[in-house]
Scaffold this motif. Structure first.
Motif, mmCIF file in Angstrom:
data_model
loop_
_atom_site.group_PDB
_atom_site.id
_atom_site.type_symbol
_atom_site.label_atom_id
_atom_site.label_comp_id
_atom_site.label_asym_id
_atom_site.label_seq_id
_atom_site.Cartn_x
_atom_site.Cartn_y
_atom_site.Cartn_z
ATOM 1 N N ASN A 192 0.826 -1.211 0.000
ATOM 2 C CA ASN A 192 0.000 0.000 0.000
ATOM 3 C C ASN A 192 0.861 1.262 0.000
ATOM 4 O OD1 ASN A 192 -2.531 -1.240 -0.089
ATOM 5 N ND2 ASN A 192 -2.640 -1.468 2.128
ATOM 6 N N LYS A 193 1.983 1.191 0.717
ATOM 7 C CA LYS A 193 2.901 2.335 0.719
ATOM 8 C C LYS A 193 3.443 2.584 -0.678
ATOM 9 C CE LYS A 193 7.167 4.083 2.799
ATOM 10 N NZ LYS A 193 8.319 3.763 3.695
ATOM 11 N N ARG A 194 3.780 1.486 -1.382
ATOM 12 C CA ARG A 194 4.294 1.623 -2.745
ATOM 13 C C ARG A 194 3.217 2.180 -3.679
ATOM 14 N NH1 ARG A 194 8.525 -0.926 -5.265
ATOM 15 N NH2 ARG A 194 9.407 -0.924 -3.159
ATOM 16 N N LYS A 195 1.967 1.734 -3.501
ATOM 17 C CA LYS A 195 0.875 2.253 -4.327
ATOM 18 C C LYS A 195 0.709 3.756 -4.113
ATOM 19 C CE LYS A 195 -3.023 0.085 -4.721
ATOM 20 N NZ LYS A 195 -4.276 -0.634 -4.338
ATOM 21 N N GLU A 196 0.821 4.195 -2.873
ATOM 22 C CA GLU A 196 0.697 5.622 -2.576
ATOM 23 C C GLU A 196 1.815 6.417 -3.233
ATOM 24 O OE1 GLU A 196 0.648 5.839 1.670
ATOM 25 O OE2 GLU A 196 -1.304 4.858 1.860
ATOM 26 N N GLU A 197 3.031 5.841 -3.236
ATOM 27 C CA GLU A 197 4.172 6.516 -3.864
ATOM 28 C C GLU A 197 3.950 6.663 -5.366
ATOM 29 O OE1 GLU A 197 7.433 4.053 -2.786
ATOM 30 O OE2 GLU A 197 7.570 4.814 -0.726
ATOM 31 N N GLU A 236 1.020 6.640 -6.966
ATOM 32 C CA GLU A 236 -0.086 7.574 -7.196
ATOM 33 C C GLU A 236 0.347 9.022 -6.973
ATOM 34 O OE1 GLU A 236 -3.039 6.099 -4.536
ATOM 35 O OE2 GLU A 236 -3.551 4.366 -5.808
ATOM 36 N N ALA A 237 1.375 9.212 -6.119
ATOM 37 C CA ALA A 237 1.887 10.567 -5.869
ATOM 38 C C ALA A 237 2.851 11.020 -6.958
ATOM 39 C CB ALA A 237 2.574 10.613 -4.500
#
Length: 522
Positions: A275-280, A282-283
């Protein structure tokens, strides 16, 4: 009267259900095993007689536990009697191909390379073993998938293991090796030499590599997941040693609760990383060149290409699928490479002439510089040594397949519900296939490649064979070559007098009492 009728009807239903369950139970624990035993014997196969419910499991476990109490008398590569004493005892009586009983399920052992190659290619009829659901929890993801879902995952994961992607992971290999080398140099700094058990450090090395190469984190950040994996594997192996009765995993025993708790904790940790990687992403952050980044990118492209398609609900991986593959990365990436590195160090410590030949090649190719992937792939002596180590000490010693539906394998007719199994080291050390020196360490046998070494018999399967050959083979070989090259640049090593030769199988083939080696600073 109506109450009596209702009560009688209810009692009749209960009786019918009870009788149905009883018949199914009797069929499972006695009638079907005896029928299968008769079918196998009619084909000329020898085997043990079926014993109610447990089959040969009790004898297998007792003999193995006894064998593991004692190390081998000498440094010999003939370790099969130690790791598989029950099968070793049966073979002279029953022949090379025979059957024994994994609880109420017959397990047919085959040994001929042509049958093994055929078994590896019959992916529809012969599937991954699913006798116990715990095994699927320990080894999730592509290693246990079948059919279309396996093909989809293989397609999405495959780009992560291409050579151009491995080039991007080489710094992770280098940094992890440097940390271990610096640790060893500090230990032997005063005297210039010293003895230590290198196996725990090599496990840390491969853990560090997979954390960095797969998830872009270092070993300390990934240590929690590795510790959870280790604990869950220990619990799972105990659970796999007993007969699995359907539904038992749902009974809240202390062992079941412990296994589930570890599984939940591990998935929570992996879910947080993903999830942290997905947020990165998407950012707008740049895609990281690690296994997770490549997998997520491959998955995202697959979903985008299928957008609007009536099939798009079947395209790509779900979050839980990605978690399963990440868990498999962690386990397979750590265990396979650490065992291959440790056996390579042990054998080079024992055979100093080959250690010197390998060092000369490394220094000539790289000097004291960090190896690059192109040159690693052209190290002839190193490749010969690794092929020979894999022949004598294949990480996965046993392959098994579940007979999904009635099929033929050579002249054998395999009924559905049976298991076939084959052992790599018995094939790799068969004197009829490899010559009278089959049990000796002779890397020169691979001087002209695998085909020449096997006399065209295709009897070499350290990473499996066919369409399901290990997808991480290049990753593992590249990591091992990098580690051994960097060790040879800094140290010479020899077996310590305290080294105890005691191979054992705990999923993979490992040195039971570690690898006590004397390191000398160059």
């Amino acid at each position: 009267m109506e109450k009596m009728t209702a009560s009688s009807a209810f009692l009749s239903v209960v009786c019918i259900l009870f009788v149905t369950v009883l018949i199914k139970l009797m069929n499972w624990v006695w009638l079907r095993p005896k029928k299968l035993e008769k079918l196998l014997r009619q084909q000329g196969l020898s085997g043990t007689s079926y014993r109610f419910l447990f089959g040969d499991l009790k004898d297998f476990a007792a003999m193995r536990a006894e064998a593991l109490k004692y190390p081998m008398d000498s440094f010999s590569h003939d370790y099969f009697p130690r790791v598989e004493p029950y099968r070793h005892q049966l073979s002279p009586k029953l022949g090379e191909d025979f059957f024994l009983w994994f609880g109420p399920i017959p397990m047919i052992q085959i040994s001929k390379p042509q049958l093994i190659r055929e078994a590896f290619t019959k992916t529809q009829e012969l599937q991954k073993l699913k006798v116990n659901p715990i095994f699927e929890k320990l080894f999730p993801g592509i290693v246990n998938l079948e059919g279309e879902k396996w093909a989809k995952h293989r397609k999405l994961i495959n780009p992560a293991f291409h050579v151009e992607k491995l080039k991007l992971m080489l710094p992770a290999f280098r940094d992890s090796c440097e940390e271990i080398i610096n640790k060893w140099e500090m230990i032997i700094a005063k005297r210039g030499s010293g003895e230590l058990d290198v196996y725990p450090d090599l496990m840390q090395l491969s853990s560090d590599v997979i954390s960095r190469a797969a998830f872009g984190s270092n070993y300390k950040e990934g240590q929690k997941i590795f510790e959870l994996l280790k604990q869950q594997t220990d619990v799972g192996l105990l659970m796999l040693q007993s007969v699995y009765i359907p539904g038992m995993r749902f009974i809240p025993t202390s062992r079941n609760r412990r296994f589930k708790k570890l599984e939940d904790q591990m998935r929570t940790s992996l879910r947080a990383i993903i999830n942290k990687r997905k947020e990165e992403i998407e950012a707008g952050e740049a895609l990281k060149a690690d296994l997770l980044g490549i997998l997520m990118d491959s998955n995202s492209k697959e979903i985008q290409q299928a957008a609007g398609s009536y099939k798009n609900q079947h395209i790509g991986m779900s979050l839980e699928d990605v978690i399963d593959e990440c868990k498999l990365f962690y386990l397979a990436g750590q265990e396979t490479t650490s065992t291959l590195i440790v056996w390579t160090m042990i054998l080079l410590s024992k055979h100093q002439d080959w250690q010197e030949r390998a060092r000369e090649e490394v220094l000539q190719a790289f000097g004291n510089n960090v190896p690059d992937i192109e040159s690693l792939n052209h190290l002839k002596t190193m490749t010969m040594i690794l092929y020979e180590v894999l022949r004598l000490y294949p990480p996965v010693m046993q392959f098994s397949r579940w007979v999904q539906k009635d099929t033929n394998l050579g002249a054998l007719s395999l009924p559905s519900g049976t298991i076939i199994t084959f052992f790599m080291n018995t094939i790799h050390m068969d004197k009829e296939l490899w010559g009278d020196d089959a049990e000796k360490f002779k890397p020169e046998r691979f001087a002209e490649g695998i085909s020449k070494a096997t006399n065209g018999n295709n009897s070499y399967f350290p990473f499996g064979w066919g369409p399901r050959i290990c997808i991480g083979e290049k990753f593992a070989i590249t990591e091992v070559k990098m580690a051994i090259c960097m060790f040879l640049q800094r140290f010479s090593f020899e077996l310590s007098p305290s080294y105890v030769h005691a191979p054992r199988t705990m999923i993979l083939l490992q040195p039971q009492h570690g690898a006590h080696i004397i390191l000398n600073k160059l």
